[in-house]
Write a protein that holds these residues in place. Sequence first.
Motif, PDB file in Angstrom:
ATOM      1  N   ASN A  92     -12.342  -5.395   5.578  1.00 40.49           N
ATOM      2  CA  ASN A  92     -11.673  -6.174   6.453  1.00 40.49           C
ATOM      3  C   ASN A  92     -10.102  -6.418   5.946  1.00 40.49           C
ATOM      4  O   ASN A  92      -9.170  -6.478   6.860  1.00 40.49           O
ATOM      5  CB  ASN A  92     -12.402  -7.732   6.842  1.00 40.49           C
ATOM      6  CG  ASN A  92     -12.156  -8.117   8.025  1.00 40.49           C
ATOM      7  OD1 ASN A  92     -12.097  -7.525   9.014  1.00 40.49           O
ATOM      8  ND2 ASN A  92     -12.158  -9.620   8.118  1.00 40.49           N
ATOM      9  N   CYS A  93     -10.027  -6.413   4.709  1.00 44.77           N
ATOM     10  CA  CYS A  93      -8.733  -6.669   4.099  1.00 44.77           C
ATOM     11  C   CYS A  93      -7.796  -5.549   4.518  1.00 44.77           C
ATOM     12  O   CYS A  93      -6.478  -5.643   4.604  1.00 44.77           O
ATOM     13  CB  CYS A  93      -8.756  -7.013   2.640  1.00 44.77           C
ATOM     14  SG  CYS A  93      -9.709  -5.488   1.656  1.00 44.77           S
ATOM     15  N   PRO A 143     -11.529  -2.529  -2.085  1.00 46.50           N
ATOM     16  CA  PRO A 143      -9.968  -2.678  -2.007  1.00 46.50           C
ATOM     17  C   PRO A 143      -9.376  -2.143  -3.080  1.00 46.50           C
ATOM     18  O   PRO A 143      -9.747  -2.770  -4.364  1.00 46.50           O
ATOM     19  CB  PRO A 143      -9.899  -4.008  -1.243  1.00 46.50           C
ATOM     20  CG  PRO A 143     -10.913  -4.942  -1.730  1.00 46.50           C
ATOM     21  CD  PRO A 143     -12.282  -3.866  -1.958  1.00 46.50           C
ATOM     22  N   SER A 144      -8.245  -1.650  -2.812  1.00 46.30           N
ATOM     23  CA  SER A 144      -7.220  -1.289  -3.912  1.00 46.30           C
ATOM     24  C   SER A 144      -6.024  -1.722  -3.503  1.00 46.30           C
ATOM     25  O   SER A 144      -5.577  -1.414  -2.129  1.00 46.30           O
ATOM     26  CB  SER A 144      -7.302   0.085  -4.401  1.00 46.30           C
ATOM     27  OG  SER A 144      -6.209   0.479  -5.448  1.00 46.30           O
ATOM     28  N   VAL A 145      -5.305  -2.644  -4.261  1.00 41.64           N
ATOM     29  CA  VAL A 145      -3.900  -3.211  -3.730  1.00 41.64           C
ATOM     30  C   VAL A 145      -2.898  -2.498  -4.361  1.00 41.64           C
ATOM     31  O   VAL A 145      -2.685  -2.432  -5.703  1.00 41.64           O
ATOM     32  CB  VAL A 145      -3.921  -4.593  -4.096  1.00 41.64           C
ATOM     33  CG1 VAL A 145      -2.522  -5.135  -3.593  1.00 41.64           C
ATOM     34  CG2 VAL A 145      -5.029  -5.306  -3.489  1.00 41.64           C
ATOM     35  N   ASP A 146      -1.962  -1.991  -3.548  1.00 45.17           N
ATOM     36  CA  ASP A 146      -0.679  -1.319  -4.139  1.00 45.17           C
ATOM     37  C   ASP A 146       0.291  -2.651  -3.843  1.00 45.17           C
ATOM     38  O   ASP A 146       0.850  -2.941  -2.892  1.00 45.17           O
ATOM     39  CB  ASP A 146       0.017  -0.243  -3.313  1.00 45.17           C
ATOM     40  CG  ASP A 146       1.187   0.196  -3.841  1.00 45.17           C
ATOM     41  OD1 ASP A 146       1.840  -0.212  -4.533  1.00 45.17           O
ATOM     42  OD2 ASP A 146       1.542   1.175  -3.098  1.00 45.17           O
ATOM     43  N   SER A 147       0.663  -3.286  -5.134  1.00 48.45           N
ATOM     44  CA  SER A 147       1.479  -4.600  -5.374  1.00 48.45           C
ATOM     45  C   SER A 147       3.140  -3.993  -4.825  1.00 48.45           C
ATOM     46  O   SER A 147       3.663  -5.112  -4.560  1.00 48.45           O
ATOM     47  CB  SER A 147       1.374  -5.387  -6.753  1.00 48.45           C
ATOM     48  OG  SER A 147       1.784  -4.130  -7.476  1.00 48.45           O
ATOM     49  N   GLU A 148       3.486  -3.008  -5.044  1.00 46.59           N
ATOM     50  CA  GLU A 148       4.644  -2.614  -4.459  1.00 46.59           C
ATOM     51  C   GLU A 148       4.959  -2.774  -2.929  1.00 46.59           C
ATOM     52  O   GLU A 148       6.189  -2.790  -2.650  1.00 46.59           O
ATOM     53  CB  GLU A 148       5.347  -1.202  -5.156  1.00 46.59           C
ATOM     54  CG  GLU A 148       5.183  -1.392  -6.697  1.00 46.59           C
ATOM     55  CD  GLU A 148       6.205  -2.407  -7.211  1.00 46.59           C
ATOM     56  OE1 GLU A 148       7.201  -2.379  -6.573  1.00 46.59           O
ATOM     57  OE2 GLU A 148       6.149  -2.929  -8.205  1.00 46.59           O
ATOM     58  N   ARG A 149       3.960  -2.638  -2.470  1.00 41.90           N
ATOM     59  CA  ARG A 149       4.128  -2.691  -0.793  1.00 41.90           C
ATOM     60  C   ARG A 149       3.588  -3.954  -0.220  1.00 41.90           C
ATOM     61  O   ARG A 149       3.532  -4.253   0.923  1.00 41.90           O
ATOM     62  CB  ARG A 149       3.240  -1.408  -0.193  1.00 41.90           C
ATOM     63  CG  ARG A 149       3.286  -0.026  -0.628  1.00 41.90           C
ATOM     64  CD  ARG A 149       2.679   0.923  -0.130  1.00 41.90           C
ATOM     65  NE  ARG A 149       3.069   0.985   1.486  1.00 41.90           N
ATOM     66  CZ  ARG A 149       2.470   1.682   2.406  1.00 41.90           C
ATOM     67  NH1 ARG A 149       1.714   2.709   1.685  1.00 41.90           N
ATOM     68  NH2 ARG A 149       2.826   1.690   3.696  1.00 41.90           N
ATOM     69  N   CYS A 150       2.693  -4.847  -1.180  1.00 46.42           N
ATOM     70  CA  CYS A 150       2.198  -5.892  -0.731  1.00 46.42           C
ATOM     71  C   CYS A 150       3.340  -7.051  -0.346  1.00 46.42           C
ATOM     72  O   CYS A 150       4.327  -7.394  -1.020  1.00 46.42           O
ATOM     73  CB  CYS A 150       1.444  -6.642  -1.716  1.00 46.42           C
ATOM     74  SG  CYS A 150       0.557  -8.195  -1.192  1.00 46.42           S
ATOM     75  N   LEU A 151       3.372  -7.760   0.776  1.00 45.52           N
ATOM     76  CA  LEU A 151       4.331  -8.635   1.093  1.00 45.52           C
ATOM     77  C   LEU A 151       3.935 -10.044   0.667  1.00 45.52           C
ATOM     78  O   LEU A 151       4.689 -11.148   0.776  1.00 45.52           O
ATOM     79  CB  LEU A 151       4.481  -8.631   2.858  1.00 45.52           C
ATOM     80  CG  LEU A 151       4.990  -7.469   3.352  1.00 45.52           C
ATOM     81  CD1 LEU A 151       4.780  -7.569   5.055  1.00 45.52           C
ATOM     82  CD2 LEU A 151       6.411  -7.016   2.822  1.00 45.52           C
ATOM     83  N   GLY A 152       2.655 -10.280   0.406  1.00 47.97           N
ATOM     84  CA  GLY A 152       2.284 -11.761   0.055  1.00 47.97           C
ATOM     85  C   GLY A 152       2.082 -12.770   1.394  1.00 47.97           C
ATOM     86  O   GLY A 152       2.025 -13.588   1.319  1.00 47.97           O
ATOM     87  N   CYS A 153       1.757 -11.767   2.610  1.00 46.91           N
ATOM     88  CA  CYS A 153       1.639 -12.491   3.873  1.00 46.91           C
ATOM     89  C   CYS A 153       0.323 -13.551   3.862  1.00 46.91           C
ATOM     90  O   CYS A 153       0.126 -14.433   4.723  1.00 46.91           O
ATOM     91  CB  CYS A 153       1.757 -11.533   5.070  1.00 46.91           C
ATOM     92  SG  CYS A 153       0.450 -10.430   5.129  1.00 46.91           S
ATOM     93  N   GLY A 154      -0.777 -13.015   3.181  1.00 52.94           N
ATOM     94  CA  GLY A 154      -1.912 -13.664   3.268  1.00 52.94           C
ATOM     95  C   GLY A 154      -3.088 -13.299   4.204  1.00 52.94           C
ATOM     96  O   GLY A 154      -4.032 -13.842   4.221  1.00 52.94           O
ATOM     97  N   ALA A 155      -2.793 -12.156   4.933  1.00 52.55           N
ATOM     98  CA  ALA A 155      -3.662 -11.884   6.193  1.00 52.55           C
ATOM     99  C   ALA A 155      -5.052 -11.375   5.358  1.00 52.55           C
ATOM    100  O   ALA A 155      -6.114 -11.701   5.811  1.00 52.55           O
ATOM    101  CB  ALA A 155      -3.051 -10.435   6.551  1.00 52.55           C
ATOM    102  N   CYS A 156      -4.943 -10.636   4.077  1.00 51.73           N
ATOM    103  CA  CYS A 156      -6.313 -10.404   3.557  1.00 51.73           C
ATOM    104  C   CYS A 156      -7.012 -11.595   3.118  1.00 51.73           C
ATOM    105  O   CYS A 156      -8.158 -11.513   3.348  1.00 51.73           O
ATOM    106  CB  CYS A 156      -5.982  -9.386   2.350  1.00 51.73           C
ATOM    107  SG  CYS A 156      -4.704 -10.154   1.253  1.00 51.73           S
TER     108      CYS A 156
END
Length: 490
Positions: A430-431, A454-467
Amino acid sequence: MLKKIRFSLALVFWVSITLLFLDFTGTLQLFLSWMAKIQFLPAILSLNIGAIIFVIALTLLFGRIYCSVICPMGVFQDFVSRIAGKFKKRRFKFTSEKRKTRLIILGVFVVLMLLFSPLAILIAPYSAYGRMVNSLLQPLYILLNNLAAKIAEHYDSYAFYSVDVWVKSGVTLIVSIVTFLVVTIWSWKSGRGYCNTVCPVGTVLGLLTTKAVFKINIDKDKCVNCSLCEKNCKAQAIDFKAHTVDYSRCVACMNCIDVCKKDAIKFSKTSAKESKENNNEKVDSTFRKTISTTALLAVTGALQAQEKQFDGGFAVIEDKKIPNRECPVKPAGAKSLKNFSSHCTACQLCVSQCPNNVLRPSTKLENFMQPEMSFERGYCRPECTRCSEVCPTGAIEKITKEEKTAIRAGHAVWIKDNCLPVSDGVKCGNCAKHCPSGAITMVKLPDNPSVEVPSVDSERCLGCGACENLCPSRPFSAIYVEGNEVHGDF
């Protein structure tokens, strides 16, 4: 005539600023957000030179017109005092100025601001009023809106839509109730007591007023010592026996002019000699204190320079709990945690305007009542920039939608033990499906290739909180957002 003009302008400003805090649609901020940005303390913190010059020039010309027309807390005190006057007329009498108390409170306020302490915002007039409206009045406003929405829906009209009513912060609610009670009771008994004793803005502008060009002047030859002016002065600044006015407390409400039957009081230009007599020869030293205080406040400012979600079934969904974030998440446009904390006065305007229920007041002492992002009820949509458009202090700088999609306000963190594919052995993802920046991808678990996580690419993450918001794991999400102390960009 002067009183009618002053009253009309004050009513327009007060109603408009109140509606700005009440409006949850974002419509009024397009027309009225400038009223928040000309408030004195927000203007200093945002280094809004035009607004600062305007307020100072207005004060040096006409005295504390700002306090009786533009400041919503000042007009609120007048409103309460006006109601009290219906029960007991002519209830005021001259009292000596509490100069030492005022200066001590102002000094403590400036020191707290220089130390970036959130305790200073407790007595900031505009912010205190904003918190009262947001915490106490907006819920009632939304309930009336929801009632109108139900009635309209009955007649197949969708002119209104329902909005959730919820307590964003119990601590802020308590502070707002205490502030409301203190200001209301004080205003009921003493008119402008809070304004002329506690308020730091009132103290600064009161000191500037000693040099005002136009002031309230009493003609000794025409005065018959009837005391009507003193009994109707809500600032308790007129001594009818001595025919003097304490200009540091006078808010130019024009009540004295309105009640004087002998035309002995006028709002006119004051000669240097008269000004010196009325202020007991303390004008120059007071003015110097004002300039130094205003400069110190300026230095302080420079230093601090709707979709609905469905679960697809009828099962009861457990409410999410707020994760323990090491660094709070601040909105895009805040630039950094330090910049936000040093500029924000916790007026709650951004909280009241947030359409996604993401912003709510902090309960932590280090950023007490200052807004931070949390994602139990929604997430920060990349196309929404409303908080940056309404912030009057520069804590959230105005940004475009395009700029927001390139700002990294936070980064997602995955918690393996909470993830449903790991804990329950079911497929999810879902995330990754709802990540607007494509920062999350599903990969095979190294020790169990049949499970995708899930694997997170922190350089692309906006921190929007949708996940975090859309993660089905309860009560804690399997993925949550940590704030970035300094906001990065792509």
